[in-house]
Design an enzyme around this catalytic site. Sequence first.
Site, PDB file in Angstrom:
ATOM      1  N   CYS A  70       0.862  -1.180   0.000  1.00 49.00           N
ATOM      2  CA  CYS A  70       0.000   0.000   0.000  1.00 49.00           C
ATOM      3  C   CYS A  70       0.896   1.227   0.000  1.00 49.00           C
ATOM      4  O   CYS A  70       1.674   1.426   0.943  1.00 49.00           O
ATOM      5  CB  CYS A  70      -0.891  -0.016   1.238  1.00 49.00           C
ATOM      6  SG  CYS A  70      -1.915   1.454   1.487  1.00 49.00           S
ATOM      7  N   CYS A 180      -0.842   3.614  -6.614  1.00 49.23           N
ATOM      8  CA  CYS A 180      -1.689   2.975  -5.606  1.00 49.23           C
ATOM      9  C   CYS A 180      -1.979   1.579  -6.133  1.00 49.23           C
ATOM     10  O   CYS A 180      -2.323   1.412  -7.309  1.00 49.23           O
ATOM     11  CB  CYS A 180      -2.989   3.756  -5.400  1.00 49.23           C
ATOM     12  SG  CYS A 180      -4.211   2.910  -4.350  1.00 49.23           S
TER      13      CYS A 180
END
Length: 263
Positions: A70, A180
Site C-alpha cells: 500500500c 496505488c
Amino acid sequence: MKVGFFDSGIGGLSTLHQSMKVLPEVDYYFYADTDHVPYGEKSIEEIRKLVDHAVGFLVDKGCEVIVLACNTATTAAITPLRNKYKIPVIGIEPAVKPAVAHCKDKRVMVMATPVTAKEPKLKNLILKYDLENKVDVVPMPGLVRLAQNDEFSGDRLLNYIHKALADYNLADYSQLVLGCTHFNYFKDTFAKVFPNDIEMLDGNLGVSNHLRETIINTGLVKEEELVGRGSVEYYYSDRKIEDGEELEHIKALHQRLERNLKL
C-alpha cells in the site's frame, strides 16, 4: 516461512499476486483493512494507528517479514513500523525512476491517493529523478472506492477518469505510474483512455524481487530450502476469509489481475 501482506483494501492483492509468482514457496497471510478503507483521505496519525494494529496482527500469526502493499501506508507508517518491529518491513513506492528513464521526449503521469500525493516521500522521489520537470502528480481518491465496489468498468468509472484528467493533454504522456495498488485493476480501462503507446508501471515486481532477496540475504531461508508451493490465508480486518463466496470473489480478483498483467 510466513510472510504478511498488508493493504487498506483489495489493492494489495496485486502485489501479493506478483509475489506468489516470484516466490511461490512461502506461506502468505494477506490482511486487507476493509473496515477502514480508503486510507488515502485519512490523517497520518490515524493511518499509523490502523497499520500498526494490522502489522501486530500479522506478527502474532508468526509472520517473519511484512510487506506494506500500500503506497499510502508506506508513505505514512513505514518508519515507525521499522523502529518498532525487529523483523524486515518492506514498503512500496511509485515507479518514478523507471518511468522517467523511459519517457524520452514525453511526460510522466503519476496517479496516487491524496496522502501519497502530498507527503514528502513522493515529492523527494520526484526531485531525485525528475531532473527535467516531466512528472505530473494526479490525486485519484475515487478510484479506491470504485475498486472496492468492483466497479472496474462502466460509465461511472469513465466519467470519473475523464473529469479527473480533463486539464491534461493525454497525448503528452508516454508513462503512467500507478501510485496505488488499487489502480492495477483499471489497467484495461486506462489503456482505452490514454494513447495506444502508453506504458503503465507499478512497483509490484520490484517489491516481489526485493522480498525474495530479503528472506535469503537475511538468512531467514536458504535458497535451496525454497521448494514446493506454500499456502495463502486472507483476512479482512482481523476476520479470516473462509466463506466460499468471498473466496470465489478473491479468486476472481486474482484472475482480473492476471489478465491485466499482459497490458
